[in-house]
Every structure is written in structure tokens, then in C-alpha cells.
Design a protein around this motif. Structure first.
Motif, short mmCIF file in Angstrom:
data_model
loop_
_atom_site.label_atom_id
_atom_site.label_comp_id
_atom_site.label_asym_id
_atom_site.label_seq_id
_atom_site.Cartn_x
_atom_site.Cartn_y
_atom_site.Cartn_z
N ALA A 120 -10.06 -11.91 -12.73
CA ALA A 120 -11.42 -12.21 -12.25
C ALA A 120 -11.47 -12.27 -10.73
CB ALA A 120 -11.91 -13.53 -12.86
N ASP A 121 -10.52 -12.96 -10.11
CA ASP A 121 -10.50 -13.08 -8.65
C ASP A 121 -10.30 -11.72 -7.99
OD1 ASP A 121 -10.86 -15.79 -8.82
OD2 ASP A 121 -8.74 -16.31 -8.53
N THR A 122 -9.42 -10.90 -8.55
CA THR A 122 -9.17 -9.58 -7.97
C THR A 122 -10.39 -8.68 -8.10
OG1 THR A 122 -6.81 -9.78 -8.53
CG2 THR A 122 -7.63 -7.58 -8.00
N SER A 151 -2.69 -2.99 -8.25
CA SER A 151 -3.38 -3.05 -6.96
C SER A 151 -2.76 -4.03 -5.98
CB SER A 151 -4.85 -3.44 -7.17
OG SER A 151 -4.97 -4.80 -7.56
N GLY A 152 -1.85 -4.89 -6.46
CA GLY A 152 -1.29 -5.92 -5.59
C GLY A 152 -0.57 -5.38 -4.37
N VAL A 153 -0.08 -4.15 -4.42
CA VAL A 153 0.68 -3.60 -3.29
C VAL A 153 -0.23 -2.94 -2.26
CG1 VAL A 153 2.67 -3.23 -4.77
CG2 VAL A 153 1.05 -1.37 -4.43
N VAL A 154 -1.51 -2.82 -2.55
CA VAL A 154 -2.45 -2.16 -1.63
C VAL A 154 -3.18 -3.24 -0.84
CG1 VAL A 154 -4.36 -0.53 -1.42
CG2 VAL A 154 -2.76 -0.34 -3.34
N SER A 155 -3.03 -3.22 0.48
CA SER A 155 -3.61 -4.27 1.32
C SER A 155 -4.67 -3.76 2.29
CB SER A 155 -2.51 -4.99 2.10
OG SER A 155 -1.76 -4.07 2.88
N ASP A 156 -4.59 -2.51 2.71
CA ASP A 156 -5.57 -1.98 3.66
C ASP A 156 -6.95 -1.89 3.01
OD1 ASP A 156 -6.16 -0.45 6.25
OD2 ASP A 156 -6.86 0.93 4.69
N PRO A 157 -8.01 -2.40 3.66
CA PRO A 157 -9.36 -2.40 3.06
C PRO A 157 -9.85 -1.01 2.66
CG PRO A 157 -9.30 -3.85 4.97
CD PRO A 157 -8.00 -3.13 4.94
N GLN A 158 -9.63 -0.02 3.49
CA GLN A 158 -10.07 1.33 3.15
C GLN A 158 -9.26 1.89 1.98
OE1 GLN A 158 -9.86 3.67 6.74
NE2 GLN A 158 -11.78 2.83 7.55
N ALA A 159 -7.98 1.59 1.96
CA ALA A 159 -7.13 2.07 0.87
C ALA A 159 -7.53 1.41 -0.45
CB ALA A 159 -5.67 1.79 1.18
N GLN A 189 1.27 5.17 -3.42
CA GLN A 189 0.91 6.10 -2.34
C GLN A 189 0.05 5.42 -1.28
OE1 GLN A 189 -1.06 9.12 -4.61
NE2 GLN A 189 0.86 10.17 -5.21
N LEU A 190 -0.78 4.45 -1.69
CA LEU A 190 -1.71 3.79 -0.76
C LEU A 190 -1.12 2.54 -0.13
CD1 LEU A 190 -4.97 4.07 -2.89
CD2 LEU A 190 -4.42 5.37 -0.82
N ALA A 191 0.04 2.09 -0.61
CA ALA A 191 0.64 0.86 -0.10
C ALA A 191 1.06 1.02 1.36
CB ALA A 191 1.84 0.47 -0.96
N THR A 192 0.83 -0.03 2.13
CA THR A 192 1.21 -0.02 3.54
C THR A 192 2.47 -0.84 3.77
OG1 THR A 192 -0.31 -1.88 3.91
CG2 THR A 192 -1.13 0.33 4.39
N GLU A 193 2.78 -1.77 2.88
CA GLU A 193 4.00 -2.56 3.01
C GLU A 193 5.22 -1.73 2.67
OE1 GLU A 193 3.64 -7.31 2.24
OE2 GLU A 193 3.42 -6.01 0.49
N PRO A 194 6.31 -1.93 3.37
CA PRO A 194 7.55 -1.22 3.03
C PRO A 194 8.03 -1.62 1.63
CG PRO A 194 7.69 -2.18 5.23
CD PRO A 194 6.44 -2.73 4.59
N VAL A 195 8.72 -0.69 0.99
CA VAL A 195 9.22 -0.96 -0.36
C VAL A 195 10.12 -2.19 -0.37
CG1 VAL A 195 10.65 -0.04 -2.23
CG2 VAL A 195 9.06 1.46 -1.02
N GLN A 196 10.94 -2.37 0.67
CA GLN A 196 11.87 -3.50 0.71
C GLN A 196 11.13 -4.83 0.70
OE1 GLN A 196 15.38 -3.26 0.61
NE2 GLN A 196 15.04 -5.41 0.09
N VAL A 197 10.04 -4.91 1.44
CA VAL A 197 9.25 -6.15 1.48
C VAL A 197 8.68 -6.45 0.11
CG1 VAL A 197 7.22 -7.27 2.47
CG2 VAL A 197 8.74 -5.89 3.92
N ARG A 198 8.15 -5.42 -0.56
CA ARG A 198 7.58 -5.62 -1.89
C ARG A 198 8.65 -6.03 -2.89
NH1 ARG A 198 5.29 0.13 -1.55
NH2 ARG A 198 5.61 0.12 -3.80
#
Length: 455
Positions: A120-122, A151-159, A189-198
Motif C-alpha cells: 500500500a505504501d509503495t 521496484s525497491g532497487v529503483v530510486s531515481d524519480p524519473q526511472a 536496468q533502471l537501478a542507480t545503486e551499485p549491485v554491491q550496495v544492494r
């Protein structure tokens, strides 16, 4: 999309009308059979859309309930003289109490309620387009949940906006498996965080979970790093393959893998082998009742009794009964009391959601308020419930006839007294809109004047 469905006007297909139009199995009339199957297919499709809508409204209602509890903690956390609960703690306990209240009313686990809350929050904050097709009945719950999780790995608003647009379109067309794969790939593909951080963030959530199964069996789930999972799997396979070639071996490779995993984890044959003290009651037929699990077969019951180093003494011992009543000066329950309470409530199916082997024995009437340390005033509550009961307005008490009675500040009563109106189960005829909503509420359920979804 046009569908000949009564749900579009807010009405379900009348089952009696559908049943009267069912095709006669003995009929050879192809035209009539074709008409019959079309009507049953339409019926199934209509009900699926209605199910999607109701699931969406349920998920959003969970989110709205917790939002109100977060904005108004005084609903669940009343002010108590001398209580040391700061504002942040009050909000936290209010949210926990609201989740507990929802779980009790809906007969769901708190984990499921938390899942609904996250969805619900997402949807509200990140995926509004997917929320709209969900509420319209066009997207099934499984697709929505998969999209939210990915969707948790996607942080950029446009992405996230692009992700939302693609998810809301694909959710209406793809089967759950194909949809999940597509959205996980697109999110990566849309994620901006590095794989290691995730990975580091996910790795922090590693855990082991126990899940009882039927027929005296259970699942043990490990959520670990993929590299470690591959290592474990490879070692199990090599060990099973070697044992499979031993003379006289009759076990399958799958059985050998399972046995090897049990031996390694339990430490069989080592100085640090697991030593547990389960509670096992055995009936005259040899069938055992294992506390925390349920029924186990006679063979395992007998083996457990054979290997048991000693037997506990409870109050049923006619020669040396255990002391289950303490004087007013004693605050901490005795070992005998803990054992008796654990056994007593482990046999009570109605108390299973609130008690556990690692329970914290809690005073029903608080000791500082005059409550005694006697079994009639003690409950072996799960650790997470101990402080929730002490801090919030939720009450958890023992029922005289067995079981647990739960009441909440919102009026829920799991076992109302005779002649009482009760609460949760009976409100099936409630109006479709939410009346008298408190401040901070953002209800979304359509009122009776609202048109149905645009099918």
C-alpha cells in the motif's frame, strides 16, 4: 477493454441465474454448449475482476489504518501516569498495535499484514499508475506484489515513473511468472545503486525460517548469499553421490542430501551436537503431541522418549507436586510454573497465535498493580507481544474455558461475552464508504454514488 460483466456497475453475477444457464452435460446441441461455456467463461472473468478490486481495497485499507494509527498514536497508546513512553516510541507501538489489530480482525498473520502495508505504501508513494489499474480490477494481486518487490532497487524519480508505466501496462497482460521476470529485469536496468550496495543491504536480512508441514514434517528455509547457497548445495550433492555408491545403500539421493543437511546443522556425532528440550506428550496409542509443532508419529515419539535423559515433574505428580502458587513477594515465575504454562497452552489450539516455546511469561494483571505470580494470572506470551500488551491499550487474557481473549481499543473482541455484540466478524453489511473518518484519513473506497471501473 470491454467486458460483458456486471461488476462494471458494481454488481456481481447472480449465481442462480448462471446456474440455470449451465449447459446440460447430456446435450449434444453444439450451439447450446458453446453458449454455455461462453457464459461460464464470462462468469469466471467477472469474478476475477471483482476479486482484484476487493484485494486492492483491502490492501489500501490496511495502509490507511496504519496511517491513522501513525498520525494519532493516542488511539492505541493511552497516556498512563508514570509510563515512560516518548513520542517516537508511542508512534512505533501504535503502528505495531494497528498491525496486531488488523491481523486479529482479518485472521491473517502479522507478516501478511506487514506485506499488505508495504504494498500500500509503495503504491501510494511510488507507483500510482499501478495502484489505479489494481483498484480498477485490471491487475491481479500477484502481479502487483511482484512489481512492488522488484521496484525497491529503483530510486531515481524519473526511472521509477518509467517503471510504473511499464508495470501498469504489463500487469494487465502477462501471467505472474513472465511478469515477475520482466519487472525484475527492468528494475535492474533502471537501478542507480551499485549491485554491491544492494547485495550488502539484502545480505543484512539473512535468516533461517521454520515452516511446519503435514505428516510430522517441516521445511527449514535459509535466506543466504547466493554464493553460500551454491556452496552448500554442491557439498550436499557430492556427499549424497559418495554415499549413494556405498554397498547396501537404499536411500535416494534426495533423501541422502536431506539427512546430510540435518546431521551437519544438528551437529550429530560432534561434541557440540544440538541438545534441545522439547515438550512431548504421548497418548495411550503412542501418538505424540510435540509442543510448537503438533502431532508426530508413534515411532518418533518412542525414540524421543527413549533418548530423553529425564522427565519433568509437574503439578500432576501425586507424591511431589510442583509449586504453582507463589506469595506476593515473588515477581519472577518459577521454573515449574514456566514448564506448566508452556505445556498447558501448547495443547490449546486457540492460543497458538499468542504463545510459543521461547515465551516470556507475562502477568495478566500487572504485578505492580497488585497482580499475583500464580498460573491463573500468568500467560506465556510470544516475546513480541509482551511489551505490546504492557504499553498499548490491547489486552490479552486467559479465557476460563481455555484459549486466549484479545481486545483492542478500536472495539475488537475475539471472544465477546454471551449476549455481547462482538465486533470484527459480523460487519459484512457495512456501507461501502468509510463514515466519520478521523483526521489524517485518506480513504479511497468508492461510495455508493461512484461509478464502477471503466471496463
Amino acid at each position: 477493454m470491454e467486458i460483458g460483466c456486471a461488476v462494471a456497475t458494481g454488481e456481481l453475477v447472480d449465481e442462480a441465474d448462471v446456474a440455470s444457464d449451465r449447459v446440460d452435460e447430456d446435450s449434444n446441441d453444439e450451439s447450446r454448449a458453446l453458449d454455455g461455456i461462453r457464459r461460464t467463461l464470462d462468469d469466471a472473468e467477472c469474478r476475477q475482476f471483482a476479486t482484484n478490486q476487493e484485494h486492492a481495497l483491502l490492501v489500501l485499507a490496511v495502509g490507511d489504518t496504519v496511517a491513522i494509527a501513525r498520525a494519532h498514536p493516542e488511539i492505541y497508546v493511552p497516556h498512563r501516569p508514570g509510563a515512560e513512553v516518548n513520542e517516537a516510541d508511542a508512534v512505533s507501538f501504535s503502528v505495531r498495535a494497528a498491525v496486531f489489530d488488523l491481523a486479529a480482525r482479518l485472521h491473517l498473520s502479522e507478516q501478511t499484514v506487514h506485506s499488505h502495508l508495504h504494498i500500500a505504501d509503495t503504491l501510494q508513494t511510488r507507483l500510482p499508475l499501478l495502484r489505479d489499474v489494481f483498484v480498477a480490477g485490471l491487475a491481479p494481486y500477484l502481479q502487483v506484489r511482484a512489481a512492488v518487490e522488484a521496484s525497491g532497487v529503483v530510486s531515481d524519480p524519473q526511472a521509477i515513473a518509467r517503471y510504473d508505466a511499464e508495470a501498469s501496462d504489463a500487469a494487465c497482460r502477462l501471467a505472474p511468472g513472465a511478469f515477475r521476470r520482466r519487472m525484475k529485469r527492468r528494475a535492474g536496468q533502471l537501478a542507480t545503486e551499485p549491485v554491491q550496495v544492494r547485495h550488502d543491504r539484502a545480505h543484512a536480512e539473512r535468516r533461517v525460517e521454520f515452516d511446519p508441514a503435514a505428516d510430522g514434517m517441516a521445511w527449514l528455509h535459509l535466506y543466504v548469499a547466493a554464493v553460500d547457497a551454491v556452496r552448500i548445495d554442491a557439498r550436499l550433492t557430492r556427499t549424497a553421490t559418495r554415499l549413494r555408491h556405498e554397498d547396501g545403500q537404499t536411500k535416494t539421493k534426495a533423501q541422502l542430501r536431506a539427512d546430510a543437511a540435518v546431521a551437519w546443522l544438528a551437529g550429530d556425532g560432534t561434541p557440540t551436537a544440538a541438545i534441545v528440550r522439547p515438550y512431548l506428550l504421548v497418548d495411550p496409542d503412542g501418538v505424540g503431541q510435540l509442543e510448537g509443532y503438533g502431532q508426530v508419529d508413534p515411532a518418533r515419539s518412542g525414540r524421543a522418549l527413549r533418548d530423553c535423559p529425564s522427565f519433568g515433574r509437574l503439578y500432576t505428580d501425586p507424591l511431589r507436586p510442583a509449586r504453582l502458587t507463589l506469595d506476593r513477594r515473588a515477581y519472577r515465575p518459577s521454573r515449574a510454573q514456566r514448564e506448566w504454562l508452556t505445556l498447558r497452552y501448547s495443547l490449546d489450539a486457540d492460543a497458538a497465535d499468542y504463545t510459543s516455546v521461547d515465551a516470556e511469561v507475562d502477568h495478566v494483571r500487572e504485578w505492580q498493580d497488585g497482580g499475583s505470580t500464580d498460573i491463573e494470572n500468568l500467560l506465556p506470551l510470544k516475546p513480541r507481544l509482551h511489551r505490546l500488551k504492557s504499553t498499548t491499550g490491547i489486552t490479552i487474557t486467559a479465557r476460563p474455558g481455555g484459549g486466549i481473549r484479545v481486545t483492542t481499543p478500536t472495539g475488537y473482541d475475539s471472544h465477546p461475552p454471551p449476549g455481547g455484540t462482538g465486533s470484527a466478524p459480523g460487519r459484512l453489511n457495512a456501507p461501502s464508504g468509510y463514515a466519520d473518518a478521523p483526521p489524517g484519513y485518506a480513504g479511497r473506497r468508492p461510495t455508493e454514488d461512484t461509478d464502477g471501473p471503466p471496463f
